[in-house]
Design an enzyme around this catalytic site. Structure first.
Site, PDB file in Angstrom:
ATOM      1  N   THR A 699       0.805  -1.221   0.000  1.00  0.00           N
ATOM      2  CA  THR A 699       0.000   0.000   0.000  1.00  0.00           C
ATOM      3  C   THR A 699       0.835   1.267   0.000  1.00  0.00           C
ATOM      4  OG1 THR A 699      -0.162  -0.117   2.419  1.00  0.00           O
ATOM      5  CG2 THR A 699      -1.940  -1.120   1.149  1.00  0.00           C
ATOM      6  N   CYS A 700       2.058   1.228   0.600  1.00  0.00           N
ATOM      7  CA  CYS A 700       2.859   2.452   0.630  1.00  0.00           C
ATOM      8  C   CYS A 700       3.343   2.839  -0.763  1.00  0.00           C
ATOM      9  CB  CYS A 700       4.041   2.298   1.584  1.00  0.00           C
ATOM     10  SG  CYS A 700       5.042   0.837   1.292  1.00  0.00           S
ATOM     11  N   PHE A 701       3.295   1.870  -1.717  1.00  0.00           N
ATOM     12  CA  PHE A 701       3.684   2.165  -3.102  1.00  0.00           C
ATOM     13  C   PHE A 701       2.487   2.105  -4.050  1.00  0.00           C
ATOM     14  CE2 PHE A 701       7.823   0.156  -1.586  1.00  0.00           C
ATOM     15  CZ  PHE A 701       8.401   1.387  -1.314  1.00  0.00           C
TER      16      PHE A 701
END
Length: 733
Positions: A699-701
């Site tokens: 999710t962070c990317f």
């Protein structure tokens, strides 16, 4: 009540700190008032044992009034009373004052009081005292005399009364109250063999009537012996229908954390099942398995209208939650079987059931449950906080902007909720800030107490009430929160991997330490402290008592990782989160939320997003085995065909799965941001099928790793499963 001393932004203040000219004499000052004008009419029932000419007391709206029983009127008959509206809407009616000589004893549970014996009272005779709105008869002890004090513990409120909401006008208080008769419960008897390894007094899980329950081994029983226990029939009633998502969860159920119900009291409890189907009793922290649930220990604070609570993060198995809900009259409106049936419904059907149940919890407008809230636009938050924090939880709200008088048919309320949420979530106000891993999600600003000098907690309790009321009234909350706050609201387990969605670098750093050898500790020289920066000032926080003097080594690293997780996911913002949750539960019973997972809660609060599928496809990048062919690859074409076939809810869940939130940037997917605040478009990375069987999200990317499936049907099944299971903590690897 007077205005609370809130710190205001310049935009909250008019030029002379008063109302503007066009709001003068436009229907009264800001605050709350009955919708019926100068008087309100209530129907009340005469309690048992009350004779004509005697007085009894009831709640009328938000205040207590005394009613004299008319001649020729018998207990059980209904009366109509007219109550004048308080001329000063800024002054909230409180409980009647306690009798002279009454003082509370702090720290007692249940709450105890010292009562001074009045003059003229003889040993053995009775005298009357008023404590917290109740008239009590106290018998003077044989060895006591006037002037001495005796310790008493008042009886609890009438059965079924929620102490956070005043009972309705026809729910009498004090003398003669008779609780509603209890429903006769029917039971079914079961017999089971105590499993191996279970000690006397220890719980074990089993399926009884199709429901997973916890049974406690009797003190005189041993493994191999057969024991009997009974369950209410309502507990084992089979749900009538289920959604596709619920069927997937049941089909692929395996070892892991699950919410079950205790056979002894029908309370919900989280348990973790091991590979053999037994309860995992391991107590030491494990990164992959351990889970914690926030716990609130409620108590009556200094303000008699509000509950206070102490928030902590404890092992998930230690938190219990009731499975029944009663309305303000003590009538049971939700049972375990109702919740079990609702849990397997589709999201739309769950939302409908939830809102219908909320309607049963509301106080009728005829009983003083409808309140008009008057606010000034230029003082919106200050006026709103003072009004909302003076109300009981079950009252219905309507709104008026002073100087813009008119009927609130829903449009004014919708605008009020939008303006208040936008104002509170504004990062410039210092209460919330954008998440470092997802700019679309907001997280609590740990520095808010420094900015507001401690007054921030009133804002957070107010915001909790606003969010709860928005759910109650089917309003939209203009602001998405980080995942772990939704979990805290639901009382869902928090695990170490939740750190990744909050601070990916911190998460990876701890993972690398765990995977390194013993020599890493002598290089890093860690102790049980954490560094934080508040308003540009760096501070060192002890993670445990005496943490500065405790070195981290391979033996105590699990406890260090556990302390780091607790600090990041709760302790650094504990006062603010505590106030937010207390405000939320002022309005919504926690049990009512057990039918939702945290993804559904976000969709319920923020609404289903309007996803432009063509914009999503146009702003998607491809990498890995898909980099050369991109969207022309057969697997990519299957992926988008499957997404096109999904309904609005499942598309929103896919977006949550990939990015961590259902929020879509106002300017579309082309400005989707990553964990560092820079533009990071949605990415599909192709991976070999032997590397992973299911799609996985980073999710962070804003990335999905998509295996190279051989058929569209296989891709569709695995994608739906991955998206659905992401809300349960289900491990697909």
């Amino acid at each position: 009540m007077g205005f609370l001393p809130f710190r205001r932004k310049k935009s909250d203040l008019s030029e002379n700190s008063g109302t503007s000219k066009n709001t003068t004499n436009q229907g009264g000052p800001p605050g709350v008032s009955s919708v019926n004008g100068n008087t309100s009419v209530f129907r009340v029932k005469v309690p048992e044992n009350v004779r004509p000419g005697e007085e009894f007391q009831v709640y009328a709206g938000n205040r207590i009034v005394r009613v004299r029983c008319p001649p020729n009127t018998n207990p059980g008959q209904s009366l109509q009373i007219t109550v004048p509206t308080d001329p000063d809407p800024n002054v909230q009616n409180q409980l009647p004052p306690d009798s002279p000589g009454v003082r509370s004893l702090p720290g007692t549970d249940p709450q105890a009081y010292m009562v001074a014996i009045p003059d003229g009272v003889q040993p053995g005779s009775k005298f009357t005292v008023q404590i917290q709105g109740q008239q009590l008869q106290v018998t003077c002890p044989e060895n006591a005399r006037p002037g001495m004090s005796v310790r008493i513990v008042p009886p609890p409120p009438p059965a079924g009364t929620d102490t956070t909401r005043p009972p309705a006008a026809d729910a009498p208080m004090g003398r003669g109250y008779t609780p509603p008769p209890k429903k006769e419960e029917k039971f079914q008897l079961f017999e089971v063999e105590v499993p191996k390894g279970v000690q006397p007094g220890s719980p074990f899980a089993l399926l009884a009537g199709g429901v997973r329950v916890l049974v406690t081994c009797p003190p005189n029983a041993r493994p191999g012996q057969r024991i009997r226990f009974k369950l209410p029939l309502e507990l084992i009633q089979k749900p009538k229908d289920s959604s596709e998502q619920a069927e997937l969860k049941l089909k692929y159920d395996k070892d892991g954390w699950m919410r079950t119900v205790r056979a002894t009291d029908l309370k919900f409890q989280w348990v973790r099942m091991d590979d053999n189907g037994d309860i995992d009793r391991n107590r030491r922290f494990q990164m992959e398995k351990s889970a914690y649930v926030r716990k609130i220990d409620f108590y009556q604070g200094s303000n008699q209208r509000l509950r206070d609570g102490i928030l902590s993060l404890v092992p998930a198995t230690e938190v219990l939650l009731g499975s029944k809900i009663k309305d303000t009259r003590g009538k049971e409106i939700v049972t375990y079987s109702d919740l079990a049936e609702a849990q397997v419904k589709s999201f739309d059907d769950k939302a409908t059931w939830f809102h219908n149940t909320c309607a049963k919890l509301s106080v009728s407008p005829l009983e003083g449950g409808h309140i008009t809230i008057r606010v000034r636009r230029e003082h919106l938050l200050v006026d709103s906080i003072n009004a909302i924090m003076s109300l009981a939880g079950g009252t219905q709200w309507s709104f008026t902007f002073i100087g813009e008088e008119g009927l609130d048919a829903g449009g004014v309320a919708r605008e009020w909720f939008e303006l208040v949420c936008t104002g509170i979530f504004d990062p410039d106000r210092g209460l919330w800030m954008s998440s470092t891993t997802n700019q679309m999600s907001m997280t609590i600003n740990p520095a808010s107490s420094t900015i507001y000098g401690g007054e921030d907690l009133a804002y957070f309790r107010f915001m909790g009430r606003v969010i709860g009321r928005a759910l109650f009234d089917r309003q939209i909350v203009k602001g998405h929160m980080v995942k772990h706050i939704y979990k805290h609201i639901l009382g869902w387990p928090i695990q170490f991997k939740d750190l990744e969605s909050l601070d990916v670098d911190y998460y990876r750093h701890l993972r690398q330490i765990a995977e390194s050898g013993d020599e890493i500790f002598s290089i890093l020289c860690l102790d049980f402290t954490a560094s934080t920066e508040i308003m540009g000032v760096k501070q060192e926080i002890e993670l445990v008592k005496g943490g500065r003097s405790i070195d981290v080594d391979s033996d105590n690293f699990p406890e260090y990782a556990e302390a780091c997780m607790k600090y990041k996911l709760l302790d650094c913002m504990k006062p603010q989160l505590n106030a937010l949750l207390l405000g939320f539960y002022d309005v919504i019973p926690e049990t009512l939320l057990t039918i939702f997972d945290f993804q559904e809660l976000e969709l319920l609060m923020c609404g289903l997003p309007n996803i432009d599928l063509e914009d999503w496809k146009r702003n998607t990048e491809y990498s890995g085995t898909l980099q050369s062919m991109g969207q022309d690859h057969q697997v990519c074409q299957w992926f988008w065909e499957v997404v096109e076939s999904l309904d609005q809810e499942m598309r929103a869940r896919l977006l949550q799965f990939a990015t961590g939130t259902s929020g879509v940037p106002a300017r579309g997917f082309g400005v989707l941001q990553g964990n560092n605040g820079s533009i990071r478009k949605f990415t599909i990375e192709g991976v070999k099928l032997d590397e992973c069987m299911y799609p996985r999200a980073i999710t962070c990317f804003n990335r999905i790793d998509l295996p190279m499936y051989r058929t569209k049907e296989d891709l569709e099944e695995k994608l739906k499963l991955a998206v659905t299971m992401s809300s349960t903590g289900f491990d697909l690897e």
